[in-house]
Design a protein around this motif. Structure first.
Motif, PDB file in Angstrom:
ATOM      1  N   ASN A  92       0.839  -1.187   0.000  1.00 50.82           N
ATOM      2  CA  ASN A  92       0.000   0.000   0.000  1.00 50.82           C
ATOM      3  C   ASN A  92       0.877   1.242   0.000  1.00 50.82           C
ATOM      4  O   ASN A  92       1.965   1.250   0.590  1.00 50.82           O
ATOM      5  N   TYR A  94       1.683   4.736   1.297  1.00 58.67           N
ATOM      6  CA  TYR A  94       1.508   5.686   2.387  1.00 58.67           C
ATOM      7  C   TYR A  94       2.581   6.764   2.254  1.00 58.67           C
ATOM      8  O   TYR A  94       3.742   6.534   2.616  1.00 58.67           O
ATOM      9  N   ASN A 130      -5.785  -5.316   1.972  1.00 62.15           N
ATOM     10  CA  ASN A 130      -6.855  -4.511   2.562  1.00 62.15           C
ATOM     11  C   ASN A 130      -7.331  -5.029   3.914  1.00 62.15           C
ATOM     12  O   ASN A 130      -8.318  -4.537   4.457  1.00 62.15           O
ATOM     13  N   GLU A 188      -7.761   0.238  -2.505  1.00 63.98           N
ATOM     14  CA  GLU A 188      -6.597   0.872  -1.904  1.00 63.98           C
ATOM     15  C   GLU A 188      -6.967   1.485  -0.551  1.00 63.98           C
ATOM     16  O   GLU A 188      -8.148   1.574  -0.193  1.00 63.98           O
ATOM     17  N   PRO A 189      -5.972   1.933   0.229  1.00 64.45           N
ATOM     18  CA  PRO A 189      -6.279   2.581   1.513  1.00 64.45           C
ATOM     19  C   PRO A 189      -7.262   3.735   1.355  1.00 64.45           C
ATOM     20  O   PRO A 189      -7.203   4.499   0.392  1.00 64.45           O
ATOM     21  N   SER A 194     -11.375  -1.223   2.710  1.00 65.76           N
ATOM     22  CA  SER A 194     -10.057  -1.255   3.339  1.00 65.76           C
ATOM     23  C   SER A 194     -10.149  -1.326   4.860  1.00 65.76           C
ATOM     24  O   SER A 194     -10.680  -0.416   5.507  1.00 65.76           O
ATOM     25  N   GLY A 242      -2.697   6.386   1.289  1.00 66.95           N
ATOM     26  CA  GLY A 242      -3.326   6.292   2.593  1.00 66.95           C
ATOM     27  C   GLY A 242      -2.684   7.227   3.595  1.00 66.95           C
ATOM     28  O   GLY A 242      -1.630   7.817   3.337  1.00 66.95           O
ATOM     29  N   LEU A 247      -5.728   4.788  10.349  1.00 70.50           N
ATOM     30  CA  LEU A 247      -5.539   3.389  10.724  1.00 70.50           C
ATOM     31  C   LEU A 247      -5.885   3.185  12.198  1.00 70.50           C
ATOM     32  O   LEU A 247      -5.473   3.972  13.037  1.00 70.50           O
TER      33      LEU A 247
END
Length: 251
Positions: A92, A94, A130, A188-189, A194, A242, A247
């Motif tokens: 992913n 970030y 995910n 995706e994030p 997700s 993301g 999170l």
């Protein structure tokens, strides 16, 4: 038939996948950027079906190979050693961790398409990325179980996708084919499918420490095929990448 899975990257997601693979009777070859000797504890935990190696060795040994490294390191993956191998992309993007990648920020290409361009001789299949690593391991269920979850799968090579969907079935998950790597933005994030659906409802009014404890201990919820399809259909393309603030384990 897949008998051995190579891992380039042996962190949280790689470790959970390896545990599922060993439980299913498959062999795993683990690697990371720090050297095989740093994987002694993980390999000992995994048992006789596991060994540590270099990334090049893991790439050559695997019938399929899991690439589970930070997105910033995608171009360090050994393209030559991976030639002809199906590569499972769990990565992913970030930007807080990976830095800005201009091609991704433009929205003209997905992270998986960028990886596929680097691994021109390896069919890339996007999946597993995910879910968080705790539920990825704990929510695996045998085929036909009422509370079995599904994972989205994207790829440009139909045969490669079919092979990975079969592997996911062995590891404990159903699959939803969402299309090509260009379509992989839908999981995706930050998209509806997700992380959060598999975790369940986050408790309100909790401190950062309480949220992190909930993340570690939450049993999670099943996300069956029909729900994954609805979540994928609900995705709207927005800013790329993301953010850690979104999170649950970040608090």
């Amino acid at each position: 038939m897949i008998r051995t899975i190579g891992f380039i990257g042996s962190g949280s997601i790689g470790g959970s996948l390896a545990r599922l693979a060993v439980a299913a009777g498959l062999d795993v070859v683990m690697s990371n950027s720090r050297g095989p000797e740093t994987l002694a504890d993980l390999v000992a935990e995994l048992g006789d079906h596991a060994r540590a190696a270099t990334p090049q060795e893991a790439a050559k040994a695997g019938d399929v190979v899991v690439a589970t490294v930070p997105m910033s390191a995608y171009d360090k993956l050994p393209a030559g050693a991976l030639a002809g191998k199906i590569v499972i992309d769990t990565m992913n993007y970030y930007p807080e961790r990976d830095g800005r990648i201009a091609e991704l920020d433009s929205g003209d290409i997905t992270s998986s398409e960028l990886l596929q361009r680097h691994l021109a001789d390896s069919p890339v299949v996007k999946t597993v990325h995910n879910m968080d690593w705790i539920r990825l391991y704990s929510r695996a269920r045998p085929a036909g179980t009422a509370d079995r979850s599904a994972l989205p799968v994207a790829g440009d090579d139909p045969a490669a996708k079919t092979e990975i969907i079969r592997l996911l079935a062995v590891l404990g998950y159903d699959a939803v084919d969402i299309g090509t790597l260009a379509d992989s933005w839908r999981c995706e994030p930050g998209t509806p499918v997700s992380v959060w659906p598999y975790l369940g409802e986050r408790p309100e009014g909790t401190t950062k420490e309480e949220t992190q404890r909930w993340f570690r201990e939450a049993p999670g919820e099943p996300v069956p095929t029909d729900r994954v399809k609805k979540l994928i259909d609900a995705a709207v393309r927005g800013p790329v990448g993301g953010t850690f603030a979104a999170l649950p384990f970040w608090g």
